[in-house]
Design a protein around this motif. Sequence first.
Motif, mmCIF file in Angstrom:
data_model
loop_
_atom_site.group_PDB
_atom_site.id
_atom_site.type_symbol
_atom_site.label_atom_id
_atom_site.label_comp_id
_atom_site.label_asym_id
_atom_site.label_seq_id
_atom_site.Cartn_x
_atom_site.Cartn_y
_atom_site.Cartn_z
ATOM 1 N N ASP A 168 0.799 -1.227 0.000
ATOM 2 C CA ASP A 168 0.000 0.000 0.000
ATOM 3 C C ASP A 168 0.826 1.268 0.000
ATOM 4 O O ASP A 168 0.268 2.360 -0.100
ATOM 5 C CB ASP A 168 -0.955 0.002 1.198
ATOM 6 C CG ASP A 168 -2.315 -0.554 0.823
ATOM 7 O OD1 ASP A 168 -3.312 0.172 0.957
ATOM 8 O OD2 ASP A 168 -2.379 -1.703 0.377
ATOM 9 N N THR A 169 2.141 1.161 0.124
ATOM 10 C CA THR A 169 2.970 2.358 0.023
ATOM 11 C C THR A 169 3.120 2.822 -1.424
ATOM 12 O O THR A 169 3.428 3.983 -1.674
ATOM 13 C CB THR A 169 4.374 2.112 0.607
ATOM 14 O OG1 THR A 169 5.003 1.044 -0.120
ATOM 15 C CG2 THR A 169 4.292 1.744 2.076
ATOM 16 N N VAL A 184 -11.235 -1.391 3.032
ATOM 17 C CA VAL A 184 -12.590 -1.468 2.474
ATOM 18 C C VAL A 184 -13.233 -0.090 2.451
ATOM 19 O O VAL A 184 -13.866 0.317 1.458
ATOM 20 C CB VAL A 184 -13.449 -2.456 3.285
ATOM 21 C CG1 VAL A 184 -14.897 -2.415 2.816
ATOM 22 C CG2 VAL A 184 -12.897 -3.872 3.158
ATOM 23 N N LEU A 185 -13.071 0.664 3.530
ATOM 24 C CA LEU A 185 -13.650 2.001 3.593
ATOM 25 C C LEU A 185 -13.033 2.930 2.551
ATOM 26 O O LEU A 185 -13.726 3.760 1.961
ATOM 27 C CB LEU A 185 -13.460 2.586 5.000
ATOM 28 C CG LEU A 185 -14.247 1.881 6.115
ATOM 29 C CD1 LEU A 185 -13.862 2.434 7.484
ATOM 30 C CD2 LEU A 185 -15.752 2.035 5.890
ATOM 31 N N CYS A 186 -11.719 2.790 2.312
ATOM 32 C CA CYS A 186 -11.074 3.575 1.248
ATOM 33 C C CYS A 186 -11.682 3.230 -0.112
ATOM 34 O O CYS A 186 -11.895 4.121 -0.949
ATOM 35 C CB CYS A 186 -9.568 3.295 1.212
ATOM 36 S SG CYS A 186 -8.614 4.049 2.544
ATOM 37 N N PHE A 192 -7.474 -0.932 -3.174
ATOM 38 C CA PHE A 192 -7.723 -1.083 -1.739
ATOM 39 C C PHE A 192 -8.422 -2.406 -1.424
ATOM 40 O O PHE A 192 -8.106 -3.059 -0.434
ATOM 41 C CB PHE A 192 -8.578 0.084 -1.226
ATOM 42 C CG PHE A 192 -7.937 1.425 -1.411
ATOM 43 C CD1 PHE A 192 -6.778 1.756 -0.733
ATOM 44 C CD2 PHE A 192 -8.474 2.353 -2.287
ATOM 45 C CE1 PHE A 192 -6.177 2.997 -0.900
ATOM 46 C CE2 PHE A 192 -7.888 3.597 -2.466
ATOM 47 C CZ PHE A 192 -6.735 3.917 -1.776
ATOM 48 N N PHE A 193 -9.354 -2.824 -2.279
ATOM 49 C CA PHE A 193 -10.074 -4.077 -2.024
ATOM 50 C C PHE A 193 -9.152 -5.292 -2.073
ATOM 51 O O PHE A 193 -9.457 -6.325 -1.464
ATOM 52 C CB PHE A 193 -11.199 -4.260 -3.049
ATOM 53 C CG PHE A 193 -12.332 -3.277 -2.907
ATOM 54 C CD1 PHE A 193 -12.664 -2.752 -1.665
ATOM 55 C CD2 PHE A 193 -13.070 -2.869 -4.014
ATOM 56 C CE1 PHE A 193 -13.704 -1.847 -1.528
ATOM 57 C CE2 PHE A 193 -14.119 -1.974 -3.889
ATOM 58 C CZ PHE A 193 -14.436 -1.458 -2.643
ATOM 59 N N ILE A 194 -8.028 -5.197 -2.778
ATOM 60 C CA ILE A 194 -7.111 -6.328 -2.897
ATOM 61 C C ILE A 194 -6.548 -6.737 -1.538
ATOM 62 O O ILE A 194 -6.115 -7.879 -1.340
ATOM 63 C CB ILE A 194 -5.955 -5.986 -3.873
ATOM 64 C CG1 ILE A 194 -5.141 -7.226 -4.225
ATOM 65 C CG2 ILE A 194 -5.051 -4.922 -3.295
ATOM 66 C CD1 ILE A 194 -5.881 -8.267 -4.996
ATOM 67 N N GLY A 217 -5.323 -9.957 3.669
ATOM 68 C CA GLY A 217 -5.441 -9.763 5.110
ATOM 69 C C GLY A 217 -6.132 -10.914 5.809
ATOM 70 O O GLY A 217 -5.730 -11.317 6.911
ATOM 71 N N LEU A 218 -7.177 -11.471 5.186
ATOM 72 C CA LEU A 218 -7.903 -12.582 5.810
ATOM 73 C C LEU A 218 -7.023 -13.825 5.928
ATOM 74 O O LEU A 218 -7.050 -14.524 6.955
ATOM 75 C CB LEU A 218 -9.161 -12.895 5.001
ATOM 76 C CG LEU A 218 -10.298 -11.866 5.090
ATOM 77 C CD1 LEU A 218 -11.456 -12.275 4.203
ATOM 78 C CD2 LEU A 218 -10.761 -11.693 6.538
#
Length: 513
Positions: free
Chosen positions: A31-32, A96-98, A173-175, A180-181
């Motif tokens: 994410d950077t 998810v919010l992003c 962002f959804f990726i 994460g899960l």
Amino acid sequence: MSDCDTVMPPSTQRFMITACVVLAVIMQALDTTIANVALPYMQGSVSASSDQINWVLTSYIVAAAIMTPPSAFLARRFGRKTVLLWAIVGFVLASVLCGIAQSLEEIIAFRLMQGMAGAALVPLSQGILLDVYSLKERGSAMALFGVSVMVGPVLGPMLGGWLTENLSWRWVFFINVPIGLIALLGIIRYVPQTTADKNSRLDWLGFGSLSVAIMAVQLFLDRGEQLGWFSSLEIVIEAVVALSAIYVFLAHTFTAKDPFISLKLFKDRNFCVGVVFIFIIGITYLASLALMTPYLQNLMGYPVLKAGMAMGPRGLGTMLSMYLAGRLASKVDTRWLLFCGLALSAGSMWLMTGWTPNVSMQTIVYVGFIQGASLGLMFVPLSTIAFTTLPASLRADGTGLFSLSRNVGSSVGISIVTVLLIQNTQINHAEIGAHVTAFNRSFDAWPVSSLLNPLTASGRALLDNMINIQSTWIAYIDNFKLLMVLSLAVMPLLLFIKPAPVLPPSEHSPVID
């Protein structure tokens, strides 16, 4: 001492622990850079200006910078596994919010949440790997850890470009959700818990004043150009708040019994030089990365996937040079590796000052590779130098300050080059435009007179577009020159570094935050 310090887990469990924490680190590192190539699409979607959309980058970096130092306290207070799990949950939720955000303000707020949650992932994951591997195996473990940190710069631009072109910018962002899960389930199953110390305390005044200072400085830099600097009351207030918070932090640090940042850290000369070095590296590397996205997409007209492919090789250069630096660290004076890294960084910036809007993709790729290689040659030896002579009791605080310096350098660098790009573009436009008049005899020649006639509306529109391109191009060159000068200016600091003691290759464990 953590619980997992005393008994080494079985090899199968250790493999699963390694896989899970490395996956968490890759998610955070991704994410950077993954959002960089999607910025122009976000900008159009939320109707933001070029300086406003960079808040998507700087808000994440600032939040991570603020929350990295207290991650050690949180791990002591609540247990490392608990904090790591909550960090992953918070990071995925913020992602998810992003992805569903509908305005610039929402994206920035959720990116702040994402940075705050993700700040603990890297240092805690590194601590887990150090615990589950023996002293002889830690060199290999840290090499793997370093590669996982750098997978983000390698995959980020290419993956972000592919997702944006084929799906939507929201998928950058959804990726994080599936990644994460998987990491979350694996950590729940395999990672052992550490003992929570309910008596652990945090210096809230030091932490709070430093956080306010960083946020105020960032707002000052990000909004100054837009609001006219000190002609705006908001900017004056932000400057006063920043200076006041810095004063409170320094006064408290020099008088408190157990300050948030221990003054003992600054007794180590190598560590002090390392903090300055990593600050400059944060500016030169990530600021140049932030410049490349609009350069390729807006100035050169690259589609998002092609821009991502052009930027990806710099991460590959970093990975290869990190491996090389790790092999050479026990054989070569690390100061020479740092010098070579700085020279490559300055050289790549010098090459970029010769770019035009027609520069070939091959040139962009190999210059980016050189720039990425410069980071790898600096990062590993710099970590070795900064922490080898630091007492073991101070390393936890040292890693936090080291990471803080790098992140602040990155956010400040991005803000400064963005401001300079806007200002210099306006200045260049005015200077070039001053020569475009109906009395300039250059417009008398055909076909110039038929296409670029300043007396016709179509001619003025074409002229203005040409001037905009040239003004922006020159502004980029000025920024590349500035970053080149910074790389050269830090070279004299090499004279202040004490040679690090040579260790067997297996004992090298560079700290990578």
